[in-house]
Write a protein that holds these residues in place. Structure first.
Motif, mmCIF file in Angstrom:
data_model
loop_
_atom_site.group_PDB
_atom_site.id
_atom_site.type_symbol
_atom_site.label_atom_id
_atom_site.label_comp_id
_atom_site.label_asym_id
_atom_site.label_seq_id
_atom_site.Cartn_x
_atom_site.Cartn_y
_atom_site.Cartn_z
ATOM 1 N N TYR A 78 59.601 44.375 64.467
ATOM 2 C CA TYR A 78 58.063 45.596 63.966
ATOM 3 C C TYR A 78 58.095 45.167 61.899
ATOM 4 N N ASP A 117 56.743 42.306 61.843
ATOM 5 C CA ASP A 117 55.141 42.473 61.630
ATOM 6 C C ASP A 117 54.132 43.264 60.750
ATOM 7 N N ARG A 118 54.908 44.075 59.957
ATOM 8 C CA ARG A 118 53.604 44.841 58.975
ATOM 9 C C ARG A 118 53.744 43.978 58.252
ATOM 10 N N SER A 152 53.399 40.857 57.464
ATOM 11 C CA SER A 152 53.062 39.475 58.020
ATOM 12 C C SER A 152 51.224 40.200 57.454
ATOM 13 N N GLU A 153 51.099 41.480 57.831
ATOM 14 C CA GLU A 153 49.490 41.627 58.023
ATOM 15 C C GLU A 153 48.812 40.550 57.081
ATOM 16 N N PRO A 154 47.566 39.752 57.476
ATOM 17 C CA PRO A 154 47.131 39.034 56.735
ATOM 18 C C PRO A 154 46.365 39.310 55.289
ATOM 19 N N ASP A 155 45.905 40.371 55.485
ATOM 20 C CA ASP A 155 45.145 41.036 54.257
ATOM 21 C C ASP A 155 46.610 41.564 53.157
ATOM 22 N N ARG A 156 47.750 41.336 53.132
ATOM 23 C CA ARG A 156 48.165 41.980 52.253
ATOM 24 C C ARG A 156 49.462 41.116 50.831
#
Length: 258
Positions: A74, A77-78, A80-84
């Motif tokens: 989890y 994945d958090r 790895s969010e592309p807009d980060r």
């Protein structure tokens, strides 16, 4: 069980429960056996008892391995969010680090890792690592020490040191009240991010000023699975590929030795 879990690693004399529930210590001893079986059966901890006139019971917390594995996926994945991905090769993390669900989960990961470290305090430097450090300290039943960037008048006499921050590529300052740490303390360092290890070096130097030492360090996110020689048990939950991040690509992996 609720009372024990509310204060982990704290000794409760059997007389405390005998008085609370108006029953004999022998009855409490039988109940403790039931609670211990329930905790160990669910892999959420165990009870340690001591005998004698002042015999008591202590709750030692634990977290199931499958819960740890699910949380690490989890967390990966958090982040790895592309807009980060921000400009200049930085990653936006504040919303995740201050999410109570995430902070508690990370605290459980570090508490499980360091439960046998022999530490008597948890230490972090303000600000992003505070939430994770607080949950780590709560689960282990240890006091939390927060080192400030700048001293405040309410701190009284302070110790201040300068250190080189690899994240910002500049000299920074940290300060701590002289009342904060007892000499000889053993500390678990908790930090949100490590690139060059500057903040950990600074915290180790700060602890040495108090005649204390770091016995472990827990990092949420480390660049390229960085290691740190000044702390024997250095563990990062997640590793970030810095080369790809500089190109705007966020590639995060779960640390294998977790």
């Amino acid at each position: 069980m609720q009372e024990l879990k509310a204060k982990p690693n704290t000794d409760f004399p059997l007389s405390y429960f005998a008085d609370k529930f108006a029953c004999a210590k022998s009855s409490i001893s039988e109940d403790i056996k039931v609670v211990k079986e329930a905790l160990e059966g669910s892999h959420t901890g165990t009870l340690k008892t001591s005998i004698g006139a002042r015999g008591g019971v202590r709750y030692i917390p634990d977290v199931p391995e499958d819960k740890i594995a699910d949380f690490l996926e989890y967390a990966r994945d958090r982040f790895s969010e592309p807009d980060r991905v921000l400009g200049s090769g930085f990653l936006f993390t504040s919303d995740v680090l201050f999410d109570p669900y995430f902070a508690k989960g990370a605290g459980e990961v570090f508490a499980k890792r360091f439960k046998n470290s022999g530490a008597d305090i948890v230490i972090t430097v303000e600000t992003k690592g505070i939430a994770v450090a607080e949950y780590t300290a709560e689960i282990l039943g240890l006091p939390l020490i927060v080192v400030r960037r700048e001293s405040k008048v309410t701190d009284g006499s302070t110790v201040s040191i300068n250190y080189f921050s690899g994240s910002s590529d500049r000299i920074q300052k940290m300060s701590l009240s002289k009342r904060s740490i007892k000499p000889g303390s053993k500390a678990i360092i908790i930090d949100d991010f490590v690139r060059g290890g500057g903040s950990i070096n600074g915290l180790c130097d700060m602890l040495s000023e108090f005649g204390s030492e770091a016995v472990a360090a827990g990092i949420v996110l480390a660049v390229d699975n960085a290691k740190h020689s000044r702390v024997k048990d250095f563990y990062s939950m997640l590793s970030l590929d810095s080369a790809k991040l500089s190109k705007g690509i966020c590639e995060i992996s779960i640390t294998k030795d977790g």
